[in-house]
Design an enzyme around this catalytic site. Structure first.
Site, PDB file in Angstrom:
ATOM      1  N   CYS A  79       0.983  -1.096  -0.013  1.00 39.63           N
ATOM      2  CA  CYS A  79      -0.024  -0.195  -0.142  1.00 39.63           C
ATOM      3  C   CYS A  79       0.953   1.389   0.137  1.00 39.63           C
ATOM      4  O   CYS A  79       1.704   1.480   0.921  1.00 39.63           O
ATOM      5  CB  CYS A  79      -1.075   0.018   1.199  1.00 39.63           C
ATOM      6  N   GLU A 134      -2.923   0.708  -6.745  1.00 46.79           N
ATOM      7  CA  GLU A 134      -2.089  -0.352  -6.922  1.00 46.79           C
ATOM      8  C   GLU A 134      -1.738   0.039  -8.282  1.00 46.79           C
ATOM      9  O   GLU A 134      -2.542   0.004  -9.305  1.00 46.79           O
ATOM     10  CB  GLU A 134      -2.437  -1.872  -6.786  1.00 46.79           C
TER      11      GLU A 134
END
Length: 230
Positions: free
Chosen positions: A2, A114
């Site tokens: 993350c 992402e």
């Protein structure tokens, strides 16, 4: 992993949603592109003190710097390398092990980004979230760091920082990256935050397993507009 995420809800919404008892003086503003070292919303349960000692935990909503600075650090810039903590090893790593024991938190998020690398080497951002605008609850650790350069008594002398736990990716999220944030449900959140819960490798392993259900529910889509309302 993350590395960028979204928190589009106002702090007032979080206070109501999570039954917060106490808030910090300054709370993080909504953002669609939270980056390392940016301010993030942090939820913790603290043992009551003074006349309230022995009572139920006090839930706090605070603002923390993303990137954990261990209490023993000489330079706060080390936090840039500690935005994530591997759930498999956090209980043993010097940077995180004390926080595992007694300084556990939740970082709420609307979603996260992402990047997927294509065969030609180009990268495309994908936005990951839960259905129906449900908040993601990232399992996190936090620390207080005292800045020796700031005068005693100055509130800015103490820096609150946090790291988001990650684990091996599961479910559909394996298409995006080999790691993913540890995402927990509201029922697991209570145990994770409880200051009376023993923080150890077994606890980390348990919340890592609970994250599988959230991963199966997650959805994602490509986006070319990172940093704007989704």
């Amino acid at each position: 992993m993350c590395g960028r995420f979204v928190m589009s809800r106002a702090a007032s919404d979080l206070v109501a949603l999570f039954d917060v008892d106490v808030t910090g003086d300054t709370l993080a503003e909504p953002s669609w592109n939270i980056a390392p070292t940016d301010p993030v919303s942090l939820i913790v349960d603290a043992a009551p003190r003074g006349d309230d000692a022995g009572g139920p935990p006090v839930r706090r909503l605070a603002t923390a710097r993303w990137g954990l600075i261990p209490s023993w650090a000489d330079d706060p810039r080390v936090g840039v390398k500690a935005i994530n903590a591997r759930v498999e090893t956090a209980a043993e790593k010097p940077t995180f092990r004390d926080a595992v024991v007694s300084r556990r938190a939740v970082v709420p998020a609307t979603g996260y980004y992402e990047w997927v690398t294509a065969p030609d080497g180009s990268k495309a951002a994908h936005y990951v979230h839960l259905p129906d605008d449900e908040l993601l609850l990232f399992a996190a650790l936090y620390e207080w760091w005292r800045d020796p350069r700031v005068a005693q008594g100055d509130p800015s002398r103490w820096v609150l920082s946090t790291s988001i736990l990650t684990r091996e990716a599961a479910g559909p999220l394996r298409e995006l990256h080999d790691r993913m944030p540890v995402m927990i449900g509201a029922e697991v959140m209570e145990e994770w935050l409880d200051p009376d819960t023993e923080g150890d490798h077994d606890l980390l392993e348990g919340i890592s397993g609970e994250s599988l259900g959230q991963a199966e529910r997650a959805v994602f889509r490509p986006t070319s507009q990172v940093g704007v309302p989704q």
